[in-house]
Design a protein around this motif. Structure first.
Motif, PDB file in Angstrom:
ATOM      1  N   LYS A 170      -1.884   3.976   2.810  1.00  0.00           N
ATOM      2  CA  LYS A 170      -3.443   3.428   2.166  1.00  0.00           C
ATOM      3  C   LYS A 170      -3.083   2.092   1.311  1.00  0.00           C
ATOM      4  O   LYS A 170      -3.920   1.233   1.614  1.00  0.00           O
ATOM      5  CB  LYS A 170      -4.318   4.492   1.330  1.00  0.00           C
ATOM      6  CG  LYS A 170      -3.803   4.617  -0.113  1.00  0.00           C
ATOM      7  CD  LYS A 170      -4.851   5.373  -0.666  1.00  0.00           C
ATOM      8  CE  LYS A 170      -4.695   5.617  -2.173  1.00  0.00           C
ATOM      9  NZ  LYS A 170      -3.801   5.787  -3.005  1.00  0.00           N
ATOM     10  N   ASN A 171      -1.904   1.767   1.092  1.00  0.00           N
ATOM     11  CA  ASN A 171      -1.629   0.454   0.364  1.00  0.00           C
ATOM     12  C   ASN A 171      -1.226  -0.540   1.438  1.00  0.00           C
ATOM     13  O   ASN A 171      -0.800  -1.532   0.882  1.00  0.00           O
ATOM     14  CB  ASN A 171      -0.459   0.734  -0.856  1.00  0.00           C
ATOM     15  CG  ASN A 171      -1.088   1.732  -1.622  1.00  0.00           C
ATOM     16  OD1 ASN A 171      -2.422   1.563  -2.084  1.00  0.00           O
ATOM     17  ND2 ASN A 171      -0.086   2.482  -2.390  1.00  0.00           N
ATOM     18  N   TYR A 172      -1.126  -0.099   2.613  1.00  0.00           N
ATOM     19  CA  TYR A 172      -0.813  -1.011   3.644  1.00  0.00           C
ATOM     20  C   TYR A 172      -1.721  -1.534   4.610  1.00  0.00           C
ATOM     21  O   TYR A 172      -2.686  -0.561   5.085  1.00  0.00           O
ATOM     22  CB  TYR A 172       0.578  -0.520   4.286  1.00  0.00           C
ATOM     23  CG  TYR A 172       1.628  -0.408   3.465  1.00  0.00           C
ATOM     24  CD1 TYR A 172       2.652  -1.537   3.290  1.00  0.00           C
ATOM     25  CD2 TYR A 172       1.961   0.796   2.934  1.00  0.00           C
ATOM     26  CE1 TYR A 172       3.945  -1.350   2.435  1.00  0.00           C
ATOM     27  CE2 TYR A 172       3.098   0.767   1.721  1.00  0.00           C
ATOM     28  CZ  TYR A 172       3.766  -0.230   1.731  1.00  0.00           C
ATOM     29  OH  TYR A 172       4.890  -0.122   0.756  1.00  0.00           O
ATOM     30  N   GLN A 173      -1.721  -2.670   5.331  1.00  0.00           N
ATOM     31  CA  GLN A 173      -2.777  -3.193   6.320  1.00  0.00           C
ATOM     32  C   GLN A 173      -2.115  -2.481   7.562  1.00  0.00           C
ATOM     33  O   GLN A 173      -1.108  -3.050   8.170  1.00  0.00           O
ATOM     34  CB  GLN A 173      -2.684  -4.583   6.568  1.00  0.00           C
ATOM     35  CG  GLN A 173      -3.541  -5.244   5.240  1.00  0.00           C
ATOM     36  CD  GLN A 173      -4.919  -4.833   5.385  1.00  0.00           C
ATOM     37  OE1 GLN A 173      -5.549  -4.718   6.244  1.00  0.00           O
ATOM     38  NE2 GLN A 173      -5.632  -4.831   4.216  1.00  0.00           N
ATOM     39  N   VAL A 174      -2.509  -1.426   8.264  1.00  0.00           N
ATOM     40  CA  VAL A 174      -1.921  -0.767   9.538  1.00  0.00           C
ATOM     41  C   VAL A 174      -3.076  -0.447  10.323  1.00  0.00           C
ATOM     42  O   VAL A 174      -4.207  -0.068   9.826  1.00  0.00           O
ATOM     43  CB  VAL A 174      -1.126   0.574   9.124  1.00  0.00           C
ATOM     44  CG1 VAL A 174       0.080   0.102   8.503  1.00  0.00           C
ATOM     45  CG2 VAL A 174      -2.072   1.382   8.351  1.00  0.00           C
ATOM     46  N   LYS A 175      -2.610  -0.615  11.677  1.00  0.00           N
ATOM     47  CA  LYS A 175      -3.773  -0.142  12.751  1.00  0.00           C
ATOM     48  C   LYS A 175      -3.004   1.278  13.358  1.00  0.00           C
ATOM     49  O   LYS A 175      -1.926   1.214  14.115  1.00  0.00           O
ATOM     50  CB  LYS A 175      -3.992  -1.026  13.680  1.00  0.00           C
ATOM     51  CG  LYS A 175      -4.996  -0.507  14.740  1.00  0.00           C
ATOM     52  CD  LYS A 175      -5.342  -1.724  15.641  1.00  0.00           C
ATOM     53  CE  LYS A 175      -5.957  -0.975  16.956  1.00  0.00           C
ATOM     54  NZ  LYS A 175      -5.495  -1.737  18.002  1.00  0.00           N
ATOM     55  N   ILE A 176      -3.552   2.334  13.258  1.00  0.00           N
ATOM     56  CA  ILE A 176      -2.900   3.342  13.743  1.00  0.00           C
ATOM     57  C   ILE A 176      -3.663   4.063  14.882  1.00  0.00           C
ATOM     58  O   ILE A 176      -4.882   4.321  14.721  1.00  0.00           O
ATOM     59  CB  ILE A 176      -2.989   4.784  12.619  1.00  0.00           C
ATOM     60  CG1 ILE A 176      -2.388   4.192  11.266  1.00  0.00           C
ATOM     61  CG2 ILE A 176      -2.000   5.900  13.103  1.00  0.00           C
ATOM     62  CD1 ILE A 176      -2.191   5.327  10.052  1.00  0.00           C
ATOM     63  N   THR A 177      -3.032   4.493  16.041  1.00  0.00           N
ATOM     64  CA  THR A 177      -3.648   5.091  17.342  1.00  0.00           C
ATOM     65  C   THR A 177      -2.845   6.100  17.517  1.00  0.00           C
ATOM     66  O   THR A 177      -1.494   6.425  17.283  1.00  0.00           O
ATOM     67  CB  THR A 177      -3.710   3.947  18.490  1.00  0.00           C
ATOM     68  OG1 THR A 177      -2.627   3.448  18.607  1.00  0.00           O
ATOM     69  CG2 THR A 177      -4.776   2.915  18.254  1.00  0.00           C
TER      70      THR A 177
ATOM     71  N   MET B 118       2.249   8.506  17.938  1.00  0.00           N
ATOM     72  CA  MET B 118       1.280   7.754  17.202  1.00  0.00           C
ATOM     73  C   MET B 118       1.746   6.497  17.166  1.00  0.00           C
ATOM     74  O   MET B 118       2.910   6.370  17.010  1.00  0.00           O
ATOM     75  CB  MET B 118       1.074   8.650  15.844  1.00  0.00           C
ATOM     76  CG  MET B 118      -0.310   8.547  15.389  1.00  0.00           C
ATOM     77  SD  MET B 118      -0.623   9.422  14.028  1.00  0.00           S
ATOM     78  CE  MET B 118      -0.663  11.109  14.663  1.00  0.00           C
ATOM     79  N   TYR B 119       1.039   5.460  17.265  1.00  0.00           N
ATOM     80  CA  TYR B 119       1.363   4.003  17.234  1.00  0.00           C
ATOM     81  C   TYR B 119       0.883   3.493  16.038  1.00  0.00           C
ATOM     82  O   TYR B 119      -0.156   3.445  15.468  1.00  0.00           O
ATOM     83  CB  TYR B 119       0.940   3.311  18.419  1.00  0.00           C
ATOM     84  CG  TYR B 119       1.554   3.832  19.732  1.00  0.00           C
ATOM     85  CD1 TYR B 119       2.874   3.507  20.309  1.00  0.00           C
ATOM     86  CD2 TYR B 119       0.720   4.752  20.472  1.00  0.00           C
ATOM     87  CE1 TYR B 119       3.280   3.894  21.304  1.00  0.00           C
ATOM     88  CE2 TYR B 119       1.149   5.200  21.897  1.00  0.00           C
ATOM     89  CZ  TYR B 119       2.459   4.700  22.074  1.00  0.00           C
ATOM     90  OH  TYR B 119       3.130   5.388  23.181  1.00  0.00           O
ATOM     91  N   ILE B 120       1.934   2.772  15.174  1.00  0.00           N
ATOM     92  CA  ILE B 120       1.436   2.026  13.912  1.00  0.00           C
ATOM     93  C   ILE B 120       1.852   0.400  14.093  1.00  0.00           C
ATOM     94  O   ILE B 120       2.665   0.092  14.313  1.00  0.00           O
ATOM     95  CB  ILE B 120       2.075   2.633  12.913  1.00  0.00           C
ATOM     96  CG1 ILE B 120       1.905   4.131  12.718  1.00  0.00           C
ATOM     97  CG2 ILE B 120       1.652   1.872  11.428  1.00  0.00           C
ATOM     98  CD1 ILE B 120       2.626   4.985  11.551  1.00  0.00           C
ATOM     99  N   GLU B 121       0.504  -0.072  14.054  1.00  0.00           N
ATOM    100  CA  GLU B 121       0.699  -1.759  14.312  1.00  0.00           C
ATOM    101  C   GLU B 121       0.814  -2.204  12.854  1.00  0.00           C
ATOM    102  O   GLU B 121      -0.446  -1.882  12.194  1.00  0.00           O
ATOM    103  CB  GLU B 121      -0.276  -2.194  15.242  1.00  0.00           C
ATOM    104  CG  GLU B 121       0.066  -2.043  16.712  1.00  0.00           C
ATOM    105  CD  GLU B 121      -1.222  -2.740  17.609  1.00  0.00           C
ATOM    106  OE1 GLU B 121      -1.216  -3.803  17.552  1.00  0.00           O
ATOM    107  OE2 GLU B 121      -1.696  -1.863  18.292  1.00  0.00           O
ATOM    108  N   THR B 122       1.480  -3.202  12.505  1.00  0.00           N
ATOM    109  CA  THR B 122       1.261  -3.825  11.140  1.00  0.00           C
ATOM    110  C   THR B 122       1.925  -5.047  11.289  1.00  0.00           C
ATOM    111  O   THR B 122       2.922  -5.390  11.770  1.00  0.00           O
ATOM    112  CB  THR B 122       1.839  -2.644   9.899  1.00  0.00           C
ATOM    113  OG1 THR B 122       1.660  -3.436   8.631  1.00  0.00           O
ATOM    114  CG2 THR B 122       3.574  -2.693  10.219  1.00  0.00           C
ATOM    115  N   ASP B 123       1.368  -6.066  10.117  1.00  0.00           N
ATOM    116  CA  ASP B 123       2.396  -7.204   9.985  1.00  0.00           C
ATOM    117  C   ASP B 123       3.004  -7.123   8.303  1.00  0.00           C
ATOM    118  O   ASP B 123       3.409  -8.131   8.115  1.00  0.00           O
ATOM    119  CB  ASP B 123       1.345  -8.414   9.757  1.00  0.00           C
ATOM    120  CG  ASP B 123       0.493  -8.593  11.444  1.00  0.00           C
ATOM    121  OD1 ASP B 123       1.511  -8.606  12.068  1.00  0.00           O
ATOM    122  OD2 ASP B 123      -0.644  -9.067  11.350  1.00  0.00           O
ATOM    123  N   ASP B 124       2.718  -6.110   7.857  1.00  0.00           N
ATOM    124  CA  ASP B 124       3.389  -5.644   6.356  1.00  0.00           C
ATOM    125  C   ASP B 124       4.709  -5.276   6.608  1.00  0.00           C
ATOM    126  O   ASP B 124       5.275  -5.300   7.638  1.00  0.00           O
ATOM    127  CB  ASP B 124       2.505  -4.497   5.879  1.00  0.00           C
ATOM    128  CG  ASP B 124       1.330  -5.064   5.226  1.00  0.00           C
ATOM    129  OD1 ASP B 124       1.221  -6.218   5.270  1.00  0.00           O
ATOM    130  OD2 ASP B 124       0.237  -3.999   4.806  1.00  0.00           O
TER     131      ASP B 124
END
Ligand code: ATP
Ligand code: MG
Length: 391
Positions: A35-42, A48-54
């Motif tokens: 929850k403390n990160y900017q992520v897009k989870i699908t 499960m895929y996790i996209e992030t720039d963090d």
């Protein structure tokens, strides 16, 4: 090209009927943990895929602690296009030093014209042509290149990080865990969570005989355990009156036996209130007088719910090893008293007798005190935010 994290599910894939439930719970757990990160989870049936720039490394460290994950992969995601795939493969291979390699293609997109074995060959010979002094070794390659051709994208990777395994926390239902500040019960908590139990904790304190530091130590342990279950409810029971009555009215040798019978009774009442199905604790067979088989029999006799003792059959050294691995050990060994260690009798009974215990505890009106203790219980929720408990 985009870098993307994906996870392969753990044991849950074998439980076909419950698969969606498992995946949805795991999804929520991952969301809460990140929850403390900017992520897009699908999510889909297999991944499960996790996209992030963090920070990817930080995110992977968090994912490593989440149950229900078999492995974590950082892959390059490219369009399913041969030239793009080749370009990316060459980039990865050029950044590594290796003498032998193997290409392993998985073609989920059956519309893609080239079959997996042929694609292995195509990419293999492309690498041989472009990088000097390398050869193929299908048995024990230095560099294993994996290519997954899916309908939407192609994923290319060469590293798979081991996950924690187990089941996602919550899939098994709720358990109440008797958490002291010691070494054993946090390990029991971790092991129960690993099998998918959503754990709520109960802690017995006896102020002023036990201190604020002892209580904060337990909160700190709960905080550490939020790495494995992002939100944990902690119930704190004031045990002082009961403990003083036991001290005054019962034979000192039976004090611990009776005290633990009271703890079990209270725990069962809290379980009923909270919808917990099992009681869990850190008892280990024969470790101390109250954990001989006879003691366990006499103590367990006051309740009628299942009791799970995850560390029952482990040696102390084995428990310590897990405590170190999960990060609770350093806090557990801080020297604050527990209500089990105050008023400690010189010779606690090793083989207590059930009738004797019953007769002794009838020397005071424990039902009323138990009722009061449960009614005055303090409940707090601890989560994985940044704030810390100062001991
Ligand atoms: P631990 O290292 O976890 O404290 P221990 O070896 O000290 O275990 P005991 O103190 O005999 O063992 O307690 C056995 C178990 O009973 C603990 O592991 C814990 O589950 C429970 N327990 C003991 N004291 C408390 C307490 N104050 N509050 C809640 N549970 C307790
Ligand atoms: Mg203890």
């Amino acid at each position: 090209m985009k870098q993307i994290i994906f996870i392969k599910y753990g044991e849950l894939t074998t439980k076909k009927a419950n698969r969606n439930l498992f995946i949805n719970i795991l999804y929520q757990n991952i969301k809460d943990s990140l929850k403390n990160y900017q992520v897009k989870i699908t999510k889909n049936r297999v991944r499960m895929y996790i996209e992030t720039d963090d920070n990817t490394d930080e995110i992977i460290d968090i994912l490593k602690n989440i149950f229900g994950i078999h492995s974590i992969v950082v892959a390059n995601r490219v369009n399913t296009n041969i030239e793009e795939i080749k370009k990316n493969v060459l980039e990865i291979a050029s950044s590594l030093s290796f003498k032998t390699f193997k290409v392993e293609t998985k073609r989920s997109d059956k519309n893609f014209a080239i079959k997996s074995p042929e694609f292995n060959e195509l990419i293999g010979s492309f690498l041989l042509k472009n990088i000097k002094d390398i050869k193929v070794d299908v048995h024990n390659p230095d560099f294993l290149l994996k290519i997954e051709i899916r309908e939407d994208y192609t994923y290319i990777y060469n590293k798979e990080i081991k996950g924690s395994g187990g089941y996602p926390v919550k899939v098994a239902g709720r358990g109440l865990l008797m958490l002291s500040g010691g070494i054993d019960s946090p390990v029991a908590t971790y092991l129960a969570m690993k099998r998918g139990v959503e754990v709520e904790c109960i802690y017995f304190e006896s102020p002023p005989h036990t201190s604020m530091q002892a209580k904060n130590k337990v909160k700190k342990l709960v905080k550490i355990l939020t790495k494995y279950q992002p939100k944990i409810t902690l119930h704190i029971i004031n045990f002082t009156d009961i403990q003083e009555q036991i001290y005054m009215k019962c034979n000192p040798n039976y004090m611990i036996t009776i005290m633990r019978r009271m703890m079990y009774r209270i725990s069962q009442k809290v379980m009923e209130k909270r919808g917990a199905l099992v009681l869990i604790n850190g008892e280990s067979i024969s470790q101390v007088a109250s954990q001989t088989l006879t003691s366990m029999y006499v103590i367990n006799n006051v309740i009628n719910c299942p009791v799970i003792r995850p560390v029952a059959c482990l040696d102390k050294l084995e428990i310590i090893e897990i405590a170190k691995k999960i990060g609770t050990y350093e806090t557990s060994i801080l020297p604050y008293e527990d209500c089990c260690t105050i008023f400690l009798p010189k010779h606690p009974v090793i083989n207590p007798n059930l009738e004797t215990a019953i007769a002794m505890e009838n020397n005071f009106d424990y039902e009323k005190l138990i009722e009061e203790a449960v009614n005055n219980m303090e409940t707090i929720k601890i989560d994985n935010s940044e704030d810390e408990f100062i001991i």
